[in-house]
Design a protein around this motif. Structure first.
Motif, PDB file in Angstrom:
ATOM      1  N   GLY A 102       0.802  -1.194  -0.047  1.00  0.00           N
ATOM      2  CA  GLY A 102       0.068   0.015  -0.097  1.00  0.00           C
ATOM      3  C   GLY A 102       0.764   1.132  -0.002  1.00  0.00           C
ATOM      4  N   GLU A 103       0.184   2.383  -0.148  1.00  0.00           N
ATOM      5  CA  GLU A 103       0.885   3.717  -0.299  1.00  0.00           C
ATOM      6  C   GLU A 103       0.536   4.467   0.896  1.00  0.00           C
ATOM      7  N   CYS A 104       1.448   5.081   1.469  1.00  0.00           N
ATOM      8  CA  CYS A 104       1.273   5.834   2.911  1.00  0.00           C
ATOM      9  C   CYS A 104       1.744   7.371   2.817  1.00  0.00           C
ATOM     10  N   ASN A 105       2.250   7.857   1.584  1.00  0.00           N
ATOM     11  CA  ASN A 105       2.827   9.182   1.499  1.00  0.00           C
ATOM     12  C   ASN A 105       2.638   9.681   0.078  1.00  0.00           C
ATOM     13  N   LYS A 106       2.335  10.919  -0.089  1.00  0.00           N
ATOM     14  CA  LYS A 106       2.305  11.483  -1.351  1.00  0.00           C
ATOM     15  C   LYS A 106       3.832  12.350  -1.522  1.00  0.00           C
ATOM     16  N   LYS A 107       4.463  12.232  -2.703  1.00  0.00           N
ATOM     17  CA  LYS A 107       5.785  12.926  -2.890  1.00  0.00           C
ATOM     18  C   LYS A 107       5.368  13.543  -4.319  1.00  0.00           C
ATOM     19  N   LEU A 164      -4.782 -10.416  -4.609  1.00  0.00           N
ATOM     20  CA  LEU A 164      -5.498  -9.026  -5.225  1.00  0.00           C
ATOM     21  C   LEU A 164      -7.019  -9.123  -5.704  1.00  0.00           C
ATOM     22  N   ASP A 165      -7.885  -8.663  -5.350  1.00  0.00           N
ATOM     23  CA  ASP A 165      -9.259  -9.250  -5.642  1.00  0.00           C
ATOM     24  C   ASP A 165      -9.830  -8.195  -6.729  1.00  0.00           C
ATOM     25  N   ASP A 166      -8.980  -7.326  -6.909  1.00  0.00           N
ATOM     26  CA  ASP A 166      -9.848  -6.182  -7.787  1.00  0.00           C
ATOM     27  C   ASP A 166      -9.428  -6.234  -9.066  1.00  0.00           C
ATOM     28  N   ALA A 167     -10.577  -6.440 -10.136  1.00  0.00           N
ATOM     29  CA  ALA A 167     -10.409  -6.552 -11.476  1.00  0.00           C
ATOM     30  C   ALA A 167      -9.729  -5.686 -12.273  1.00  0.00           C
ATOM     31  N   LYS A 168      -9.812  -4.401 -11.782  1.00  0.00           N
ATOM     32  CA  LYS A 168      -9.313  -3.382 -12.604  1.00  0.00           C
ATOM     33  C   LYS A 168      -7.660  -3.583 -12.380  1.00  0.00           C
ATOM     34  N   ILE A 173       4.207 -11.498 -13.220  1.00  0.00           N
ATOM     35  CA  ILE A 173       3.395 -11.602 -11.911  1.00  0.00           C
ATOM     36  C   ILE A 173       1.762 -12.644 -12.126  1.00  0.00           C
ATOM     37  N   ASP A 174       1.691 -13.545 -11.460  1.00  0.00           N
ATOM     38  CA  ASP A 174       0.521 -14.145 -11.754  1.00  0.00           C
ATOM     39  C   ASP A 174      -0.709 -13.375 -10.914  1.00  0.00           C
ATOM     40  N   PRO A 175      -1.724 -12.744 -11.445  1.00  0.00           N
ATOM     41  CA  PRO A 175      -2.389 -12.145 -10.721  1.00  0.00           C
ATOM     42  C   PRO A 175      -3.628 -12.659  -9.954  1.00  0.00           C
ATOM     43  N   ASP A 176      -3.562 -14.294  -9.997  1.00  0.00           N
ATOM     44  CA  ASP A 176      -4.491 -15.033  -9.075  1.00  0.00           C
ATOM     45  C   ASP A 176      -3.687 -15.609  -7.643  1.00  0.00           C
ATOM     46  N   LYS A 177      -2.432 -15.220  -7.733  1.00  0.00           N
ATOM     47  CA  LYS A 177      -1.598 -15.696  -6.409  1.00  0.00           C
ATOM     48  C   LYS A 177      -1.286 -14.401  -5.550  1.00  0.00           C
ATOM     49  N   PRO A 178      -1.108 -14.570  -4.358  1.00  0.00           N
ATOM     50  CA  PRO A 178      -0.824 -13.588  -3.545  1.00  0.00           C
ATOM     51  C   PRO A 178       0.253 -12.667  -3.846  1.00  0.00           C
ATOM     52  N   CYS A 229       1.553  -5.951  -3.729  1.00  0.00           N
ATOM     53  CA  CYS A 229       0.804  -4.640  -4.040  1.00  0.00           C
ATOM     54  C   CYS A 229      -0.353  -4.651  -3.867  1.00  0.00           C
ATOM     55  N   ASP A 230      -1.013  -3.246  -3.804  1.00  0.00           N
ATOM     56  CA  ASP A 230      -2.393  -3.347  -3.803  1.00  0.00           C
ATOM     57  C   ASP A 230      -2.824  -2.450  -5.245  1.00  0.00           C
ATOM     58  N   TYR A 231      -4.293  -2.435  -5.262  1.00  0.00           N
ATOM     59  CA  TYR A 231      -4.616  -1.438  -6.720  1.00  0.00           C
ATOM     60  C   TYR A 231      -4.034  -0.126  -6.580  1.00  0.00           C
ATOM     61  N   ALA A 232      -3.851   0.561  -5.607  1.00  0.00           N
ATOM     62  CA  ALA A 232      -3.439   1.990  -5.466  1.00  0.00           C
ATOM     63  C   ALA A 232      -1.946   1.855  -6.249  1.00  0.00           C
TER      64      ALA A 232
END
Ligand SMILES: CC(C)CCC[C@@H](C)[C@H]1CC[C@H]2[C@@H]3CC=C4C[C@@H](O)CC[C@]4(C)[C@H]3CC[C@]12C
Length: 661
Positions: free
Chosen positions: A24-29, A45-49, A62-67, A70-73
């Motif tokens: 995930g992301e914690c700060n904006k630069k 990753l459960d997000d289709a997008k 990276i296999d999208p169906d495995k853990p 990284c997250d969608y953000a």
């Protein structure tokens, strides 16, 4: 800032599977985001997008169906940041795929901890911890593989190489894998979220705690999926067609260490002469009469005698022989009469002869000496000639080229200290030599200045605007190494410091321009176009080398100046060019004879040189022909004219006996 070393130093977890270092992301630069440290197992990753983005950028990595880590953000940030490299490198899919692979693994790989080590974190106002520095362990093979596949990718819109923009101050020429990746990992580089230290496999201070990331790389000459095309020749030297190697030369014909043909000829000559001498001295019967030229009895010769008719011979003659003898007889009688007549009326004959010569001599007016090599050596009906004619009359013929080849003489190589070690330059890069070349070039540009045939009026200046009335010689195409320095000594003397604090000078500038002559800022010549190093320099190819294999232009031993003039199918438009070329040849002849510095060897040619040479040759022939005619006439007068007193012939040396027939 807090040094969070507790986050680092993970031993690979059991089974070597590894875990995440961020999620995930914690700060904006400014334009990008900084990730949150996370020290735990990968998450699905459960997000289709998100899966769509993974498919778009990281398909097969990276296999999208495995853990994953990284997250969608994060994937969105990834997606936003890929625009720029995609537009720079996208022309060459293998390069771009190679580069993407490591960013994918970096962002999402579930076993991140095996090759990533978080070095520094900071806490923001909202009290969230975010990563500011990171070590990336990566293999040399990957760095070099990716670098090699990308180094030549060009950016046609700017005329530069992609790595000119992606390797920071080094530019494409001095870029190497470490320089490239450290620039891309530098937190001050636009769009890079945190300091990323690429640690390559060989420089391991990690003591084997990490398994370096080692994504496979595809050479740029190979297609990424076996279906699409590989990178083009412009972007990848390995993709360029290689000419078939020249067939090996046949071994020279040698006999006993001598040239075979000469040796055989010598043997044949010796054997022949021996045989002849043997025949003369040993085998020839003593009283054998050779049928000689002087033999009165010899039938063939004697048959020409006018005093005998064919019936006088014992042997009956054939029809042909009779015919020959009779023709001879009549000719002889006819000319005898004609001769007697002329001798009786010498003045009339001389007068009539003179009249005839003068009348016919008028034809000289229409005599044209052909010196155009095309007229001389190509048949007017040959296909290539006809096609050339058609092309030239519709599109104008190829430009007129004036070339000077200047070789450095007795000058030594130059050793230049650079951030890549000591680089050896050929003698053509001697400073004085190059300055003398500039002087010569500028003087040639001034030939005919102010006259109707000055260079600016006749040269090829492709970037001159239509209808422009004021012309300038600097708009003329001059292919010369000085184009890289804008024909200016000031530019030539400029020095700079490179990122490693080495002084760079005209030599480094040359290397940069030879690699990318189209660089609009630094290398474009004053006329507004590029200078091809292969045309502006000479002597850089080692035996067996070809231009196809990225030649070492810096090894040059000669420079070549090429001036290009406009050419016209309509020959009458060529007179200023012809006049300029005449003045140029004159100038060059004078320069090479009187002014040429000792360290130069000069050869020059102009478009009219072949014609001039043909002209000169045909004129020198005139004297030879005249003399041989005179000798012929003298011989005929003497030998056939029954000259028997010295008073009738000026030449006293010829005594009566030797010439009387
Ligand atoms: C134009 C030049 C010089 C740089 C080109 C390389 C750029 C595109 C690379 C270098 C480092 C990369 C970043 C490295 C790490 C992350 C964190 C991840 O959670 C999202 C992607 C993101 C943000 C990457 C985006 C692409 C990136 C910025």
């Amino acid at each position: 800032a807090e040094d969070n070393s507790s986050l680092s130093g993970h031993a690979p977890s059991e089974g070597g599977a590894g875990h995440c270092v961020w999620y995930g992301e914690c700060n904006k630069k400014s334009s990008t985001k900084q990730n949150c440290p996370y020290d735990g197992p990968a998450k699905p990753l459960d997000d289709a997008k998100g899966k769509a983005l993974l498919k778009k950028w990281c398909d097969g990595v990276i296999d999208p169906d495995k853990p994953m880590c990284c997250d969608y953000a994060q994937l969105q940030t990834f997606d936003q940041n890929m625009g720029m490299p995609s537009s720079l490198l996208g022309r060459c899919p293998s390069c771009f795929v190679n580069l993407r692979r490591h960013i994918c693994l970096l962002t999402c790989a579930p076993n991140q901890s095996e090759f990533l080590e978080v070095k520094k974190t900071e806490v923001n106002k909202e009290n969230r911890t975010y990563i500011t520095e990171l070590d990336i362990h990566i293999t040399n093979d990957y760095l070099w593989g990716t670098f090699n596949s990308c180094i030549q990718v060009s950016v046609p819109s700017t005329g530069t190489k992609a790595l000119d923009l992606m390797c920071g101050q080094w530019g494409a020429v001095k870029c190497n894998p470490m320089r490239w990746f450290s620039y891309m990992g530098d937190k001050t580089t636009f769009s890079v979220p945190f300091q990323m230290n690429y640690i390559n496999e060989t420089g391991n201070s990690t003591g084997g705690r990490f398994t370096p990331m080692d994504p496979p790389t595809i050479p740029c000459s190979q297609s990424v999926d076996g279906v699409s095309a590989a990178c083009s020749c412009v972007d990848c030297a390995q993709s360029c067609p290689v000419p078939p190697p020249p067939a090996p030369k046949p071994a020279p014909f040698v006999i006993a260490g001598f040239d075979g043909v000469s040796f055989l000829m010598l043997i044949i000559f010796l054997a022949g002469s021996m045989a002849f001498l043997m025949w003369i001295y040993v085998c020839k019967p003593k009283n054998d009469n050779i049928r000689g030229v002087a033999s009165e009895a010899a039938h063939e010769l004697d048959s020409h005698s006018i005093n005998k008719s064919s019936e006088d011979y014992e042997k009956p003659s054939s029809f042909i022989e009779k015919l020959g003898a009779n023709t001879d007889l009549y000719l002889q009688r006819g000319f005898e009469k004609w001769g007697t007549y002329c001798a009786q009326k010498p003045w009339l004959i001389l007068f009539l002869g003179a009249c005839l010569v003068v009348t016919l001599g008028h034809g000289v007016k229409y005599l044209k000496v052909t010196t155009d090599p095309v007229e001389l050596w190509a048949s007017p009906t040959s296909r290539s000639r006809v096609e050339r004619e058609y092309f030239d009359s519709h599109f104008e013929p190829f430009y007129r080229t004036e070339q000077i080849i200047i070789r450095a003489r007795n000058l030594s190589e130059i050793h230049h200290n650079t951030s890549d070690g000591i680089v050896e330059y050929g003698p053509a890069f001697n400073r004085d030599f190059l300055l003398a070349v500039l002087d010569l070039q500028e003087r040639i540009k001034k030939i005919g200045e102010g006259e109707w045939y000055s260079l600016d009026k006749i040269c090829l200046a492709p970037l001159r605007s239509v209808g422009q009335t004021e012309t300038d010689v600097n708009e003329c195409i001059v292919e010369s190494i000085w184009g890289y320095y804008k024909d200016s000594i000031e530019e030539f003397n400029k020095t700079e410091l490179d990122p490693a604090k080495y002084t760079t000078n005209y030599l480094d500038h040359f290397i940069k321009c030879a690699a990318n002559p189209y660089d609009p800022l630094n290398c474009i010549a004053p006329y507004g176009g590029p200078v091809d190093p292969a045309i502006a320099l000479g002597g850089f190819l080692q035996p067996g080398d070809t231009l196809a294999k990225e030649p070492h232009y810096e090894k040059a031993t000669a420079v070549i100046l090429t001036f290009i003039l406009q050419n016209y199918h309509n020959k009458s438009l060529l007179s200023p060019a012809m006049e300029w070329e005449k003045a140029y040849v004159e100038f060059m002849r004078n320069y090479t004879e009187t002014e040429k510095p000792d360290f130069m060897d000069i050869a020059f040619s102009s478009e009219r040189s072949i014609e001039d040479e043909l002209n000169r040759e045909s004129q020198s022939d005139v004297l030879t022909i005249l003399i041989s005619y005179l000798i012929m006439f003298a011989y005929i007068a003497v030998s056939l004219g029954q000259v028997n007193t010295c008073s009738r012939f000026v030449c006293q040396i010829l005594s009566d006996d030797s010439i009387v027939t």
